[in-house]
Design a protein around this motif. Structure first.
Motif, PDB file in Angstrom:
ATOM      1  N   SER A  26       0.823  -1.218   0.000  1.00  0.00           N
ATOM      2  CA  SER A  26       0.000   0.000   0.000  1.00  0.00           C
ATOM      3  C   SER A  26       0.856   1.266   0.000  1.00  0.00           C
ATOM      4  O   SER A  26       0.399   2.326  -0.446  1.00  0.00           O
ATOM      5  N   ALA A  27       2.089   1.142   0.491  1.00  0.00           N
ATOM      6  CA  ALA A  27       3.011   2.285   0.486  1.00  0.00           C
ATOM      7  C   ALA A  27       4.411   1.772   0.186  1.00  0.00           C
ATOM      8  O   ALA A  27       4.734   0.619   0.454  1.00  0.00           O
ATOM      9  N   SER A  28       5.222   2.642  -0.386  1.00  0.00           N
ATOM     10  CA  SER A  28       6.597   2.276  -0.703  1.00  0.00           C
ATOM     11  C   SER A  28       7.350   1.890   0.575  1.00  0.00           C
ATOM     12  O   SER A  28       7.223   2.543   1.613  1.00  0.00           O
ATOM     13  N   ILE A  29       8.133   0.815   0.489  1.00  0.00           N
ATOM     14  CA  ILE A  29       8.949   0.380   1.634  1.00  0.00           C
ATOM     15  C   ILE A  29      10.278   1.123   1.573  1.00  0.00           C
ATOM     16  O   ILE A  29      11.015   1.009   0.591  1.00  0.00           O
ATOM     17  N   PRO A  30      10.609   1.929   2.596  1.00  0.00           N
ATOM     18  CA  PRO A  30      11.819   2.764   2.535  1.00  0.00           C
ATOM     19  C   PRO A  30      13.111   1.931   2.485  1.00  0.00           C
ATOM     20  O   PRO A  30      13.161   0.785   2.918  1.00  0.00           O
ATOM     21  N   PHE A  31      14.140   2.568   1.975  1.00  0.00           N
ATOM     22  CA  PHE A  31      15.479   1.975   1.932  1.00  0.00           C
ATOM     23  C   PHE A  31      15.907   1.536   3.332  1.00  0.00           C
ATOM     24  O   PHE A  31      15.739   2.265   4.314  1.00  0.00           O
TER      25      PHE A  31
END
Length: 623
Positions: A95-100
Motif C-alpha cells: 500500500s506504500a513504498s517500503i523505505p530503503f
C-alpha cells in the motif's frame, strides 16, 4: 557440477527483472509437500529481506514458473493481489513504498505439477523411475531453474544468509536437502516432515530437494589434528545390491574431505555436514553440503566435493567467471588422483585433460557469451582448459606451498561471498610476489595454446637448444610466455632443464657432460602445448641463425603454406610430428608454396638451410 551431454539453452545475461535488485535476501523458508512419483509440489516459500533501492521499493517481485498456480501472497502479513511483470516474474504492490533499509517478509503459497526435467538445464524438478522400480524426484536448479519449484530471486550476488527447508513426504520416503536435519516430524496420515536448516550463506541454485525411499548411511569425520567432528551423510538407494557395490567409494568420502581441507582450508561447512543424495543423473550437482550424485565414482565425488570450496563457499560473481568453479572442481579430480592413486596415474589423467582442452579449438576460458548455456558450461573450455590453467598456475608458482597458500587466502578473503577472476588474480599475485597479468591475459582471456619445436646440438659439455613456438590461434596470442621444461636424455639417464620462452624463437645453452641422445619437450606434461619434432642439428651454435625475415602464411592452414623472403639457394625440408621428412626441395626462388592439402591434420616443422650456412625452422599447423 559434472558434465552431461544433453543441454538446453536457459541462460541469460541479467536478472529476470530490474525489480529483483530492489532487495537483499536474508532468510528463506520452504515448506513444501513433494512426492517421489511425480513433480507435483504444493506449499509456501517465505522470504525475509531488506530494501536496497535508495528510492524505496514499490513492488515486491519474485520468480516463479507461470505454470504453477499461486494461491495467495502475504506481504508483511497482508494478502495482496498478484500481477505478472514478465514471463515467470510476478509481483505484489504494498500500500506504500517500503523505505530503503527497511525489512519485510513475503510468503508465496502455490501448487502445481510441471513437466519433468530429463537432466541438467531442462526443468527444475526431475522425476525418474529406475529399472529397479524405485521412484525418485529431485531438483536441478542450475543455472536459472529454481523458479520451477520455489518463489525465488535468481541472482548470483545475493546469497541467502540462512534457510529452513521443510519437505513433507510419505512416511516410506526420505527428503534430503542442505544443512542439518533438525527434526523429522510425524504429521499423521502417513506423512512426515523433514526439517533441514542451514546457517551458512547459500546461492539460489544450490538449494536442493531429493525425495525417494532412501536409506540413511551416516559416517562421522574427525578432522586431522583436531577433535572437531562432522557428519558425512549419504541418502542411498534401498536395494540389496547398491550399498555393497559402492560402499568402498562411499566410505572414501571422509578421507577426501580431510585431505582437501589440508589444501584448500578446513571444509567450509564443517559445522553442519557434507553428504550425497543418489539420483539418476549423468554426473553430479554440487548442492551445498549435500551433493546430488549420479554414481559413487571417486573422481566424481572429488569433483563435487571440490565445489564446496570452489562455487559454493566462494561463488563466481558472474557466469563469465565460472571457471573459478568448474575449472577448480575439475582440477580437484587431479589432486585426488595424485594423492590417492599416485603421480603416474595423475600424469595420465592430466594428459587426458590437456588433450581434450586442445581439441576444443578456439575460445577463451573466460566466457564471452553468457546467453548460451553450451558456452557457459563448455566441456573443453570451462572444465578441461579451466583445470589445465589451474595446473599451469601451480606449475609456475614459486613452490607448491605458495600455490596452495594462495588458494587458501582466496578462500579466506571471500568466504561465503562472491568473487571474480580479477580478484582471484590479485590474491595469487600477492602470494607469488609478482604480476600474473601476462599469464591471465593469455590463458584466461586469450585463446589457443603454443606448439613447440626443438633443435639441439652438443659441443663438449655445452648443450644448445633452439626452442621455437607457433600458436594455434595467433590473432589472439602470437607467443605464449612460459617456462618450458625440457628433458635432456642420455641412455637411461635424463635431467630436466627449464627454458623461459616469451618469443617465437630463442637459443638456450645448458651445461651437461653426458652425451645427449634426445631432447624432450615438456616430458611431464605440465603446460598445455602441441609438441612438434625435436631433432639434432649438428651445426647449431656453429651455423649463423637465419634472421626471421621469412614470412610463412597462412599458419595454421587448411591447404597450403606460402614462404616468402627467400634469397640465394635454399634447401627446405618439412617434418611431421614423428620427425619424418614428408617433403623437401632445393630452390633459388624467392617465394615457394608447400602444398599441404594431402597431409593429415597435425603439427609440422619446416627447416630452411641457406647456401650461406644460415639455418631457420618454424612450427606449422595443418587444420
Amino acid at each position: 557440477m559434472e558434465r552431461e551431454s544433453h543441454w538446453d539453452i536457459h541462460a541469460k545475461t541479467t536478472l529476470a527483472s530490474p525489480l529483483l535488485d530492489d532487495y537483499d535476501i536474508h532468510y528463506l523458508k520452504l515448506d513444501l509437500a513433494m512426492s517421489n512419483t511425480n513433480t507435483s509440489i504444493a506449499g509456501s516459500s517465505t522470504t525475509q529481506a531488506t530494501v536496497t533501492n535508495p528510492s524505496g521499493m514499490t513492488q515486491y517481485a519474485f520468480e516463479l514458473n507461470d505454470s504453477l498456480t499461486i494461491d495467495s501472497v502475504l506481504f508483511n502479513g497482508m494478502k495482496l493481489a498478484v500481477s505478472s511483470v514478465t514471463t515467470d516474474v510476478q509481483s505484489v504492490s504494498p500500500s506504500a513504498s517500503i523505505p530503503f533499509g527497511n525489512s519485510f517478509t513475503a510468503t508465496v503459497f502455490y501448487h502445481g505439477t510441471l513437466i519433468s526435467g530429463t537432466g541438467f538445464f531442462t526443468h527444475g524438478l526431475v522425476h525418474s523411475l529406475l529399472p529397479t522400480g524405485t521412484n525418485i524426484t529431485f531438483s536441478l536448479s542450475d543455472p536459472y531453474l529454481a523458479k520451477d519449484w520455489w518463489a525465488c530471486k535468481q541472482s548470483l550476488n545475493d546469497k541467502i544468509d540462512s534457510a529452513d527447508l521443510w519437505f513433507t513426504v510419505a512416511d516410506s520416503l526420505k527428503a534430503g536437502s542442505n544443512g542439518l536435519l533438525r527434526h523429522v516430524t510425524s504429521l499423521g496420515a502417513g506423512q512426515s516432515r523433514y526439517e533441514w536448516h542451514t546457517n551458512y550463506p547459500i546461492d539460489y541454485y544450490l538449494i536442493s530437494a531429493s525425495v525417494a525411499p532412501y536409506v540413511d548411511h551416516t559416517q562421522m569425520l574427525t578432522f586431522s589434528g583436531s577433535s572437531d567432528v562432522m557428519p558425512v551423510q549419504h541418502f542411498v538407494y534401498d536395494t540389496a545390491t547398491f550399498f555393497p557395490l559402492y560402499k568402498a567409494a562411499i566410505d572414501s568420502t571422509p578421507y577426501m574431505i580431510d585431505y582437501l581441507s589440508t589444501l584448500y582450508g578446513r571444509y567450509p561447512f564443517w559445522k553442519e555436514k557434507y553428504g550425497h543424495c543418489i539420483a539418476p543423473l549423468g554426473g553430479g550437482m554440487e548442492h551445498q553440503t549435500m551433493t546430488t550424485l549420479g554414481a559413487f565414482e571417486t573422481p566424481l565425488i572429488a569433483h563435487e566435493l571440490g565445489h564446496q570450496w570452489w562455487g559454493d563457499c566462494v561463488t563466481y560473481s558472474s557466469w563469465r567467471d565460472i571457471w573459478l568453479s568448474e575449472g577448480f572442481a575439475s582440477y580437484t579430480e587431479q589432486l585426488y588422483v595424485e594423492h590417492f592413486w599416485g603421480k603416474a596415474a595423475a600424469l595420465i589423467y592430466r594428459s587426458g585433460v590437456f588433450n581434450r582442452a586442445m581439441a576444443g579449438g578456439r575460445g577463451s576460458v573466460y566466457v564471452d557469451d553468457t546467453t548460451n548455456v553450451y558456452r557457459v558450461f563448455s566441456s573443453k573450455l570451462t572444465y578441461d582448459k579451466g583445470a589445465a590453467v589451474v595446473h599451469m598456475l601451480r606449475f609456475i608458482a614459486p613452490s607448491d606451498s605458495v600455490f596452495f597458500a594462495g588458494l587458501r587466502n582466496y578462500q579466506t578473503q571471500y568466504a561465503f561471498k562472491t568473487a571474480n577472476t580479477a580478484q582471484f588474480q590479485q590474491v595469487m599475485e600477492t602470494a607469488y610476489g609478482r604480476s600474473l597479468d601476462t599469464f591471465f591475459k593469455q590463458w584466461i582471456y586469450g585463446e589457443g595454446y603454443p606448439i613447440y619445436t626443438a633443435s639441439w646440438n652438443q659441443i663438449g659439455n655445452k648443450v644448445f637448444v633452439k626452442l621455437e613456438q607457433s600458436t594455434s590461434y595467433p590473432p589472439s596470442v602470437a607467443a605464449f610466455a612460459l617456462p618450458v621444461p625440457m628433458g635432456l636424455k642420455s641412455g637411461s639417464t635424463d635431467t630436466l632443464v627449464v627454458a623461459y620462452l616469451s618469443d617465437t624463437s630463442k637459443v638456450f645453452e645448458f651445461t651437461w657432460s653426458k652425451p645427449v641422445d634426445d631432447v624432450l619437450i615438456d616430458p611431464e606434461n605440465n603446460i598445455v602445448n602441441g609438441v612438434g619434432i625435436s631433432f639434432q642439428d649438428p651445426s647449431l651454435s656453429v651455423k649463423k641463425l637465419l634472421k626471421s625475415n621469412l614470412i610463412i602464411s597462412p599458419n595454421p592452414t587448411e591447404n597450403s603454406w606460402r614462404i616468402s623472403g627467400l634469397s640465394g639457394q635454399n634447401s627446405l625440408k618439412l617434418y611431421d610430428a614423428t620427425g619424418k621428412v614428408v617433403w623437401q626441395q632445393t630452390t633459388i626462388a624467392k617465394t615457394l608454396t608447400i602444398d599441404g592439402k594431402a597431409f593429415p591434420a597435425g603439427v609440422y616443422t619446416v627447416s630452411v638451410l641457406t647456401d650461406k650456412n644460415e639455418f631457420f625452422s618454424k612450427s606449422l599447423l595443418k587444420l
